[in-house]
Design a protein around this motif. Structure first.
Motif, PDB file in Angstrom:
ATOM      1  N   ARG A  58     -54.699 -68.099 -11.587  1.00 50.12           N
ATOM      2  CA  ARG A  58     -53.552 -68.525 -10.774  1.00 50.12           C
ATOM      3  C   ARG A  58     -53.043 -67.328  -9.985  1.00 50.12           C
ATOM      4  NH1 ARG A  58     -49.935 -71.177 -14.442  1.00 50.12           N
ATOM      5  NH2 ARG A  58     -48.617 -69.363 -14.777  1.00 50.12           N
ATOM      6  N   ILE A  59     -52.791 -67.511  -8.721  1.00 51.19           N
ATOM      7  CA  ILE A  59     -52.269 -66.442  -7.874  1.00 51.19           C
ATOM      8  C   ILE A  59     -50.765 -66.619  -7.748  1.00 51.19           C
ATOM      9  CG2 ILE A  59     -52.347 -65.354  -5.607  1.00 51.19           C
ATOM     10  CD1 ILE A  59     -54.918 -65.027  -7.239  1.00 51.19           C
ATOM     11  N   GLU A  60     -50.010 -65.675  -8.308  1.00 52.32           N
ATOM     12  CA  GLU A  60     -48.556 -65.781  -8.317  1.00 52.32           C
ATOM     13  C   GLU A  60     -47.980 -65.009  -7.136  1.00 52.32           C
ATOM     14  OE1 GLU A  60     -47.176 -64.915 -12.309  1.00 52.32           O
ATOM     15  OE2 GLU A  60     -47.900 -66.874 -12.980  1.00 52.32           O
ATOM     16  N   PRO A  97     -60.135 -75.678  -7.308  1.00 51.91           N
ATOM     17  CA  PRO A  97     -59.499 -74.619  -6.531  1.00 51.91           C
ATOM     18  C   PRO A  97     -58.533 -73.800  -7.385  1.00 51.91           C
ATOM     19  CG  PRO A  97     -58.391 -76.679  -6.118  1.00 51.91           C
ATOM     20  CD  PRO A  97     -59.538 -77.016  -7.018  1.00 51.91           C
ATOM     21  N   VAL A  98     -58.288 -72.590  -6.957  1.00 52.92           N
ATOM     22  CA  VAL A  98     -57.338 -71.713  -7.637  1.00 52.92           C
ATOM     23  C   VAL A  98     -55.925 -72.069  -7.159  1.00 52.92           C
ATOM     24  CG1 VAL A  98     -56.547 -69.322  -7.811  1.00 52.92           C
ATOM     25  CG2 VAL A  98     -58.993 -69.851  -7.960  1.00 52.92           C
ATOM     26  N   ARG A  99     -55.007 -72.216  -8.088  1.00 51.61           N
ATOM     27  CA  ARG A  99     -53.624 -72.544  -7.715  1.00 51.61           C
ATOM     28  C   ARG A  99     -52.921 -71.307  -7.181  1.00 51.61           C
ATOM     29  NH1 ARG A  99     -49.879 -76.697  -8.768  1.00 51.61           N
ATOM     30  NH2 ARG A  99     -47.684 -76.028  -8.920  1.00 51.61           N
ATOM     31  N   ARG A 100     -52.324 -71.473  -6.007  1.00 52.30           N
ATOM     32  CA  ARG A 100     -51.536 -70.404  -5.392  1.00 52.30           C
ATOM     33  C   ARG A 100     -50.095 -70.870  -5.295  1.00 52.30           C
ATOM     34  NH1 ARG A 100     -54.521 -67.299  -0.522  1.00 52.30           N
ATOM     35  NH2 ARG A 100     -52.463 -66.364  -0.595  1.00 52.30           N
ATOM     36  N   GLN A 101     -49.201 -70.112  -5.885  1.00 49.23           N
ATOM     37  CA  GLN A 101     -47.811 -70.545  -5.972  1.00 49.23           C
ATOM     38  C   GLN A 101     -47.166 -70.766  -4.607  1.00 49.23           C
ATOM     39  OE1 GLN A 101     -45.989 -67.558  -8.512  1.00 49.23           O
ATOM     40  NE2 GLN A 101     -46.275 -68.841 -10.313  1.00 49.23           N
ATOM     41  N   SER A 102     -47.552 -69.968  -3.614  1.00 45.28           N
ATOM     42  CA  SER A 102     -46.918 -70.082  -2.297  1.00 45.28           C
ATOM     43  C   SER A 102     -47.168 -71.434  -1.643  1.00 45.28           C
ATOM     44  CB  SER A 102     -47.418 -68.958  -1.382  1.00 45.28           C
ATOM     45  OG  SER A 102     -48.827 -69.038  -1.214  1.00 45.28           O
ATOM     46  N   ARG A 103     -48.104 -72.200  -2.180  1.00 43.52           N
ATOM     47  CA  ARG A 103     -48.402 -73.521  -1.627  1.00 43.52           C
ATOM     48  C   ARG A 103     -47.699 -74.646  -2.400  1.00 43.52           C
ATOM     49  NH1 ARG A 103     -54.954 -72.434  -1.017  1.00 43.52           N
ATOM     50  NH2 ARG A 103     -54.779 -70.769   0.554  1.00 43.52           N
ATOM     51  N   HIS A 104     -46.873 -74.265  -3.354  1.00 41.92           N
ATOM     52  CA  HIS A 104     -46.263 -75.282  -4.213  1.00 41.92           C
ATOM     53  C   HIS A 104     -44.755 -75.095  -4.349  1.00 41.92           C
ATOM     54  CE1 HIS A 104     -50.196 -76.836  -5.400  1.00 41.92           C
ATOM     55  NE2 HIS A 104     -50.591 -75.578  -5.453  1.00 41.92           N
ATOM     56  N   VAL A 137     -43.507 -70.051 -13.135  1.00 46.50           N
ATOM     57  CA  VAL A 137     -44.529 -70.038 -14.193  1.00 46.50           C
ATOM     58  C   VAL A 137     -44.318 -71.181 -15.180  1.00 46.50           C
ATOM     59  CG1 VAL A 137     -44.924 -67.555 -13.997  1.00 46.50           C
ATOM     60  CG2 VAL A 137     -43.289 -68.398 -15.686  1.00 46.50           C
ATOM     61  N   THR A 138     -43.067 -71.554 -15.401  1.00 47.14           N
ATOM     62  CA  THR A 138     -42.785 -72.673 -16.297  1.00 47.14           C
ATOM     63  C   THR A 138     -43.358 -73.969 -15.734  1.00 47.14           C
ATOM     64  OG1 THR A 138     -40.762 -71.626 -17.136  1.00 47.14           O
ATOM     65  CG2 THR A 138     -40.949 -74.006 -17.399  1.00 47.14           C
ATOM     66  N   VAL A 139     -43.117 -74.196 -14.444  1.00 45.59           N
ATOM     67  CA  VAL A 139     -43.636 -75.406 -13.796  1.00 45.59           C
ATOM     68  C   VAL A 139     -45.161 -75.365 -13.735  1.00 45.59           C
ATOM     69  CG1 VAL A 139     -43.750 -76.673 -11.606  1.00 45.59           C
ATOM     70  CG2 VAL A 139     -41.545 -75.826 -12.466  1.00 45.59           C
ATOM     71  N   ASP A 140     -45.727 -74.226 -13.349  1.00 50.37           N
ATOM     72  CA  ASP A 140     -47.179 -74.115 -13.203  1.00 50.37           C
ATOM     73  C   ASP A 140     -47.907 -74.350 -14.520  1.00 50.37           C
ATOM     74  OD1 ASP A 140     -47.038 -73.602 -10.527  1.00 50.37           O
ATOM     75  OD2 ASP A 140     -47.232 -71.433 -10.719  1.00 50.37           O
ATOM     76  N   ASP A 141     -47.404 -73.759 -15.600  1.00 44.41           N
ATOM     77  CA  ASP A 141     -48.069 -73.935 -16.895  1.00 44.41           C
ATOM     78  C   ASP A 141     -48.099 -75.410 -17.280  1.00 44.41           C
ATOM     79  OD1 ASP A 141     -48.656 -71.258 -17.209  1.00 44.41           O
ATOM     80  OD2 ASP A 141     -46.897 -70.823 -18.449  1.00 44.41           O
TER      81      ASP A 141
END
Length: 284
Positions: free
Chosen positions: A43-45, A74-81, A203-207
């Motif tokens: 994951r890219i934070e 795909p790798v999750r990138r936080q800037s897109r979410h 990180v809470t939402v992503d996990d």
């Protein structure tokens, strides 16, 4: 609930090049994911859209591939979410657990009573918590820069008792529980002035979105877990098992950090290091 496959994640921030500390964490996560028949995600934070740059993302992926690590796509990138994080913040706001804060860092330092959080920063003295609803609305209407803080006392009361599922020194060890104490952080920032989230909320939402069952990360984030399990409880999310590994340190016993100019993996590669050298150096 029976978990069919353990899901781990390695989540670097691309605000500089990866160093040995990142390599250790990535290899630690990959090792235990394989040992437990699970999968490790990347994951890219990159919520910090100023400091995080595309070239650092590219470099991180190249360094990890050089180490022999590969990840599902795909790798999750936080800037897109950002919409995901804004929705979570809205839930907390609707519950009356967030309030806008208009203080600068210098304001907080000036008003500080000397107490600090686990990261060493002054605990927020609650200045803006005392504003009336009309004062808050007027400042927000005037577009005064605001960050949104968690009313920690109200949040702890709403969540009830909190326990953290913890395994050490490896994720395969028996899980034990420890009591969480998020109050040690004070009213933490959940939504920053410059972006619709914070590290803690993202990180809470992503996990949860990624179904992460095991969080493996460095001891520097050990106390942050208190905040994350609190947010999970408030948002109705399942908590993973946490395992915090030791940190790689420099000859002065300081934690490696991009901000201190610690030697990067790219530097070591340029000096002739091979992947097997790196793995041997780090015990993998």
């Amino acid at each position: 609930m029976t978990v069919s496959q353990p899901i781990f994640r390695f989540a670097p921030s691309p605000n500089g090049y990866l160093h040995l500390g990142h390599a250790y964490s990535a290899l630690f996560t990959d090792h235990w994911a394989r040992a437990m028949g699970g999968v490790a995600l990347l994951r890219i934070e990159d919520i910090d859209t100023v400091r995080c740059r595309p070239e650092f993302v590219t470099a991180a992926i190249e360094d990890l591939a050089w180490l022999g690590l590969s990840y599902p796509q795909p790798v999750r990138r936080q800037s897109r979410h950002f919409a995901d994080y804004a929705a979570a913040a809205d839930i907390l706001r609707t519950k009356g657990l967030l309030y806008p804060c208009f203080c600068s860092r210098s304001d907080i330092r000036t008003a500080s009573d000397g107490r600090t959080d686990p990261d060493g920063a002054p605990i927020y003295p609650g200045t803006c918590k005392g504003l009336t609803g009309a004062e808050r609305s007027a400042r927000l209407a005037a577009r005064a820069p605001a960050q949104w803080r968690l009313d920690m006392a109200a949040a702890i009361e709403a969540a009830g008792g909190l326990g953290i599922a913890h395994a050490e020194p490896s994720p395969a060890d028996p899980v034990r529980m420890r009591e969480a104490d998020p109050g040690r952080w004070g009213d933490v920032v959940v939504v920053r002035k410059d972006t619709p989230t914070s590290y803690h909320l993202a990180v809470t939402v992503d996990d949860a979105v990624q179904g992460v069952t095991h969080v493996t990360r460095g001891m520097d984030l050990y106390w942050s877990t208190d905040i994350h399990v609190l947010l999970q409880a408030l948002l109705g999310l399942t908590s993973p098992v946490y395992c915090h590994h030791t940190l790689v340190r420099d000859p002065h016993d300081e934690k490696l950090a991009k901000s201190r100019g610690s030697q990067s993996l790219r530097d070591l590669r340029a000096l002739g290091w091979q992947p097997e050298d790196m793995r041997e150096r780090l015990g993998f």
